[in-house]
Design a protein around this motif. Structure first.
Motif, PDB file in Angstrom:
ATOM      1  N   LEU A  36       0.928  -1.308  -0.094  1.00 31.60           N
ATOM      2  CA  LEU A  36       0.137  -0.115  -0.132  1.00 31.60           C
ATOM      3  C   LEU A  36       0.935   1.270  -0.013  1.00 31.60           C
ATOM      4  O   LEU A  36       0.429   2.178  -0.730  1.00 31.60           O
ATOM      5  N   ARG A  37       1.779   1.246   0.772  1.00 32.60           N
ATOM      6  CA  ARG A  37       2.930   2.053   0.789  1.00 32.60           C
ATOM      7  C   ARG A  37       3.548   2.653  -0.644  1.00 32.60           C
ATOM      8  O   ARG A  37       3.381   3.774  -1.091  1.00 32.60           O
ATOM      9  N   ARG A 110      -6.025  -8.931  -2.483  1.00 34.40           N
ATOM     10  CA  ARG A 110      -7.111  -8.030  -2.649  1.00 34.40           C
ATOM     11  C   ARG A 110      -6.652  -6.844  -3.004  1.00 34.40           C
ATOM     12  O   ARG A 110      -7.034  -5.976  -3.802  1.00 34.40           O
ATOM     13  N   ILE A 111      -5.284  -6.333  -2.511  1.00 35.47           N
ATOM     14  CA  ILE A 111      -4.666  -5.006  -2.773  1.00 35.47           C
ATOM     15  C   ILE A 111      -4.102  -5.023  -4.113  1.00 35.47           C
ATOM     16  O   ILE A 111      -4.254  -4.083  -4.971  1.00 35.47           O
ATOM     17  N   VAL A 112      -3.861  -6.327  -4.525  1.00 33.81           N
ATOM     18  CA  VAL A 112      -3.183  -6.333  -6.008  1.00 33.81           C
ATOM     19  C   VAL A 112      -4.511  -6.277  -6.912  1.00 33.81           C
ATOM     20  O   VAL A 112      -4.224  -5.540  -8.198  1.00 33.81           O
ATOM     21  N   THR A 117      -8.034   0.654  -8.935  1.00 29.64           N
ATOM     22  CA  THR A 117      -9.031   1.373  -8.312  1.00 29.64           C
ATOM     23  C   THR A 117      -8.509   2.373  -7.202  1.00 29.64           C
ATOM     24  O   THR A 117      -9.101   3.402  -6.920  1.00 29.64           O
ATOM     25  N   ILE A 118      -7.668   1.671  -6.299  1.00 26.91           N
ATOM     26  CA  ILE A 118      -7.046   2.337  -5.364  1.00 26.91           C
ATOM     27  C   ILE A 118      -6.405   3.705  -5.738  1.00 26.91           C
ATOM     28  O   ILE A 118      -6.664   4.744  -5.179  1.00 26.91           O
ATOM     29  N   LYS A 119      -5.626   3.692  -6.921  1.00 28.04           N
ATOM     30  CA  LYS A 119      -4.821   4.973  -7.496  1.00 28.04           C
ATOM     31  C   LYS A 119      -5.980   5.987  -7.992  1.00 28.04           C
ATOM     32  O   LYS A 119      -5.956   6.819  -7.808  1.00 28.04           O
ATOM     33  N   ALA A 120      -6.952   5.374  -8.617  1.00 27.49           N
ATOM     34  CA  ALA A 120      -8.263   6.068  -8.997  1.00 27.49           C
ATOM     35  C   ALA A 120      -8.924   6.771  -7.943  1.00 27.49           C
ATOM     36  O   ALA A 120      -9.012   8.134  -8.198  1.00 27.49           O
TER      37      ALA A 120
END
Length: 207
Positions: A36-37, A110-112, A117-120
């Motif tokens: 995540l970092r 799940r992060i992968v 989406t996280i970046k968006a």
């Protein structure tokens, strides 16, 4: 990369006695927090240590925070209520949370899967900050006080007077702080611990 965050990952946040031990919650989520970092660093936000946790900012404004808990780690958006959440993955940290929203994670996979989406979401939060968008907070009178705090205020006129004299932002911070624990005993403990600070006219995070 901020070296203070390297220390956070290796030693923990230092907010409890478990700092530097294998039992520290930060150590439970090392692969997830490191991934995540990296995703957060890829967005170009400034990496800082605030409230003993990794915080990612834009021109000194807080955008996202990393955190480790017993059951999950998460990224939290300070103004997450402004996000469209087209994928339905944001959740409130607490019942009374008005602004912040978080995405919890319990595994790297799940992060992968959600990296794009996280970046968006991060870029959406960044654009909202650049545009100067604000969260419309409910008035303090519209926020339900925890039953324990309401009882204590009714029994302590000095505390009630001091609390009502605080700014709305400081009142809101205390209410959210007192409301978040699930156990009544923990809520009462927090109230008792903060009582001297309220009586002195200080906010939750004032020194």
């Amino acid at each position: 990369m901020n070296p203070e965050i390297d220390n956070y990952l290796s030693e923990g946040c230092g907010r409890c006695q478990l700092v530097g031990t294998p039992q520290c919650k930060v150590h439970n989520w090392q692969p997830e927090l490191k991934l995540l970092r990296q995703i957060l660093l890829d967005t170009g936000l400034t990496e800082e240590l605030k409230w003993s946790m990794p915080c990612y900012t834009y021109k000194k404004s807080n955008i996202v925070m990393l955190a480790a808990f017993k059951e999950h780690c998460s990224i939290s958006f300070f103004k997450g209520a402004l996000l469209k959440d087209t994928h339905g993955i944001l959740e409130k940290p607490g019942e009374n949370s008005q602004s912040s929203r978080r995405i919890p994670f319990t595994n790297v996979q799940r992060i992968v899967e959600l990296e794009a989406t996280i970046k968006a979401y991060i870029f959406e939060a960044l654009e909202a900050e650049k545009a100067g968008l604000k969260v419309n907070f409910k008035k303090i009178s519209e926020i339900k006080l925890p039953e324990e705090f309401e009882t204590i205020l009714n029994e302590n006129l000095a505390l009630e007077t001091a609390f009502k004299a605080l700014t709305p932002g400081r009142q809101r911070a205390y209410i959210l702080h007192f409301s978040s624990p699930k156990q009544s005993a923990t809520r009462i403990s927090r109230i008792n611990k903060c009582t001297p600070q309220i009586l002195s006219g200080k906010g939750l995070n004032d020194k």
